[in-house]
Design an enzyme around this catalytic site. Structure first.
Site, PDB file in Angstrom:
ATOM      1  CG  ASP A 352      -1.861   1.138   1.300  1.00 50.77           C
ATOM      2  OD1 ASP A 352      -2.745   1.216   0.438  1.00 50.77           O
ATOM      3  OD2 ASP A 352      -1.719   1.971   2.222  1.00 50.77           O
ATOM      4  CD  GLU A 388      -2.205   2.231  -3.420  1.00 53.67           C
ATOM      5  OE1 GLU A 388      -3.383   2.499  -3.700  1.00 53.67           O
ATOM      6  OE2 GLU A 388      -1.758   2.242  -2.257  1.00 53.67           O
TER       7      GLU A 388
END
Length: 728
Positions: A352, A388
């Site tokens: 993330d 990401e």
């Protein structure tokens, strides 16, 4: 653990003393506490060997030192702190004012009257915070199956990712027993496994399963952080996702349950990827609670702005950022990854806000020590690593700039697919003047594997199209069904007056907002148009070069009622509803058909970039990838740069002997288009229609073979797939 107790070590480089606190709950609800002073510090680490400590023992740390928030020092021994390396946790955060390190001005943290933090709060936080628990990891591994032993090791070219939430995927599944729904155990239940295998996915990407805590504003609204991007412990599984029996038995049983689920998915040939959140923690901004890292070593763990008074520097939008310029932070993340790979046996990770993990003193660096560690660590070798590739800090958009072997979420794919099939078509439908976004150029680049983003490197093109994780939807945003049902987000239930969630969705409601009145004759017509648009999006996703990622429930039209930020909705809004209407069952069969096409035809699963160079086997030899217009003629420079061009033919070949050519024909115009099928003059094969977004099923036997150059009518806003097998 050791045979006679535990060995303890914790980073607290600015502390003057650290106590290990052994906690034993009494029958009356009070806590008995035995404190063991640690030795040190040795290079900032406090340590000791403590005998007579058994599995299941609750514990925490109390840290002594300077309280000087202006200098970033937040030591307060009244606060019991969770071990950053705890393998298990019990309890939840009770939003009592005592969990703030400072004297709060209200009943809970986060409500200061001014910019300056108050004096250290003397109240004991132990009754109001989670406790670390000693877990006998070695013993568990010795007596249970090793989920590493049956890893499927699916090649990237064959990988299809399915993003799901442990709880949301199974809470409403009718074939999962009530006591298992919403748990790790349910992931390995035969009914869930059968759905995944029959669908054709090869990897389940789980939203965060690290132990988590809710934000104070959600607690005030009686909501929870459902998605889990608010980590309390990077080694401990989130206990609320375990069965009641496992929770009652303790963290050893919770760990066993998730290991067993991973093993069961491996038995079915399905890999397990974890969405991991190393960019920030659950302690929030400067006025947040003091639960672990803040009280242990605030200036070492968290990124600060360098000013006096010291303030946290936030590149994550959550209030704090872990400082990956610090070797101990890099070590923490790598140690956590190794633990989940070696002990739990997972097959990879999605990082993330991964740009934060690669930030050094001068900004993002592809050769950052953490990223080098990912490439070189033996425990992570051959696992799937996905970034990401953005955060909210300066220079935070870095799609295509991560090093091999990392793959990356491709937001440019998402935007191109939505723009071509929804936003541009909506403009045409409304009769708005002016050209579309950029015709077919950007979409074609994404269909071919996004070499413009992932082809750079030394040597060039080495990463291949599989480095592009293609997606149209994810947990964050509209579902596929909601993309075609709502022009605007509907996030009222989140309690933020609609301020949350992106307003830039490139969605189209096809005529009216929401599901409409089933008694209205126009509703059925709009529903049919929406279903076709979903099939167009699914086909674009599943037939493009690269690694496709489906969001759980999109295969049969799950809705969140227009909520595009359901992070705090632990209920029917977010849970997958398995009670399917007839049109949903038809969509599910359509998705299965598309994945079967992908699986059966090598031209759709290339792991090297198309080069436009000749391939052997045809007479005459033709390139691996070629583009044609509606007249069946090769695309020209002007065609690529004409924003009004809305029809495209993509012809893909492969050197695999005996494999079919694949022709994907797209019509993004509102009106039907006469198309001369590509390949005239360069192949002796005949085309047969294999799939159409109008019907959504495989129907080869129902359609005659077509010669290259033969004209067919392509419906408006539709996609058709043709196959050309070798002549027998």
């Amino acid at each position: 653990m050791t045979p006679d107790g535990v060995s303890v070590a914790v980073l607290a480089s600015h502390a003057t003393a650290v106590d290990l606190c052994l906690i034993d709950p009494a029958r009356d609800g009070s806590l008995r506490e035995r404190r063991v002073p640690l030795d040190g510090p040795s290079f900032g680490v406090w340590h000791a060997h403590v005998p007579d400590v058994a599995p299941g023992q609750r514990y925490g740390f109390r840290v002594h030192g300077t309280w000087d928030p202006a200098a970033g020092l937040r030591h307060n021994p009244a606060k019991l702190l969770v071990d950053p390396y705890a393998r298990g946790v019990v309890g939840t955060v009770d939003w009592d004012a005592s969990i703030a390190g400072y004297v709060a001005t209200s009943d809970g943290p986060g409500a200061l009257d001014g910019d300056e933090l108050g004096p250290a709060d003397p109240r004991d936080s132990a009754p109001h915070v989670p406790h670390s628990v000693v877990v006998d990891v070695a013993g568990l591994r010795a007596r249970t199956p090793d989920p590493r032993a049956n890893r499927p090791y699916v090649p990237w070219r064959d990988t299809v990712v399915y993003e799901a939430h442990v709880r949301g995927l199974t809470m409403l599944h009718p074939d999962v027993p009530d006591e298992l729904r919403g748990t790790y155990a349910a992931l390995g239940h035969p009914a869930v496994v059968e759905h995944l295998t029959s669908l054709g996915v090869t990897a389940v990407e789980l939203l965060p399963v690290h132990a988590k805590a809710d934000e104070p504003h959600l607690a005030a609204l009686d909501l929870t952080n459902y998605w889990g991007y608010n980590t309390l412990g990077f080694f401990a599984p989130e206990p609320s996702y375990a069965t009641r029996a496992a929770r009652d038995a303790g963290p050893d049983a919770v760990l066993d349950e998730i290991r067993t689920a991973v093993h069961a998915l491996h038995e079915a040939g399905i890999e397990v990827l974890l969405d991991v959140v190393y960019n920030h923690t659950c302690e929030g901004g400067d006025d947040g609670p003091q639960l672990s890292w803040r009280g242990l070593d605030n200036t070492s763990y968290y990124l600060h702005d360098g000013n006096v008074p010291a303030r946290l520097l936030d590149t994550t939008g959550t209030g704090n950022t872990l400082d990956f310029r610090r070797p101990r932070v890099v070590q923490l993340a790598l140690d956590s990854l190794r633990y989940w790979a070696d002990v739990v046996g997972v097959d990879g990770f999605r990082f993330d806000l991964a740009v934060t993990l690669g930030r050094s003193w001068d900004g993002f660096e592809p050769d950052h020590p953490f990223l080098v560690g990912l490439q070189t660590d033996p425990s992570l070798a051959n696992l799937k690593l996905v970034a990401e590739p953005w955060d909210v800090g300066p220079g935070g958009w870095r799609t295509g700039q991560f090093p091999a072997p990392l793959a990356e979420w491709n937001d440019r794919f998402r935007d191109a697919a939505r723009q071509f099939w929804l936003a541009d078509v909506a403009r045409l439908h409304r009769g708005e003047p002016g050209p579309g976004h950029d015709g077919v150029r950007d979409l074609a680049t994404r269909l071919a594997g996004s070499a413009d983003l992932f082809g750079h490197g030394d040597p060039p093109l080495a990463r291949g199209p599989v480095a592009s994780v293609n997606f149209v939807t994810a947990h964050d945003g509209f579902t596929m069904r909601d993309l075609v049902t709502y022009d605007e987000k509907h996030n009222e239930a989140n309690g933020e007056d609609g301020r949350d969630g992106s307003p830039h969705n490139r969605s189209w409601n096809h005529g009216f907002e929401g599901v409409g009145d089933p008694r209205d004759p126009g509703t059925a017509r709009i529903a049919a148009l929406r279903a076709r648009s979903v099939r167009n999006l699914l086909a674009t996703l599943l037939l493009s070069a690269g690694t496709p990622m489906l969001t759980a429930g999109d295969e049969f039209g799950r809705t969140q009622g227009g909520n595009n930020n359901a992070y705090c909705q632990d209920g029917p809004t977010s849970w997958v509803d398995w009670d399917l209407a007839p049109w949903q069952r038809e969509l599910l069969e359509s998705t299965r058909a598309l994945l079967a096409l992908r699986r059966e035809h090598p031209a759709l699963t290339m792991d090297a970039f198309y080069r436009g160079t000749p391939l052997p086997g045809d007479a005459p030899s033709q390139p691996d990838l070629s583009w044609y217009d509606a007249a069946g003629e090769p695309f020209t420079h002007d065609d690529w740069h004409d924003p009004e061009t809305r029809t495209l033919q993509m012809l893909r070949r492969t050197p695999v002997v005996g494999s079919s050519h694949v022709l994907v024909v797209l019509n993004g115009a509102l009106s039907p288009m006469e198309v001369a099928l590509a390949g005239r003059g360069n192949t002796d094969r005949r085309w047969r229609r294999a799939w159409s977004s109008r019907e959504g099923t495989r129907a080869m036997a129902e359609h005659p073979e077509r010669e290259p150059g033969e004209r067919v009518i392509l419906d408006g806003v539709s996609l058709v797939v043709y196959l050309a097998a070798p002549r027998g």
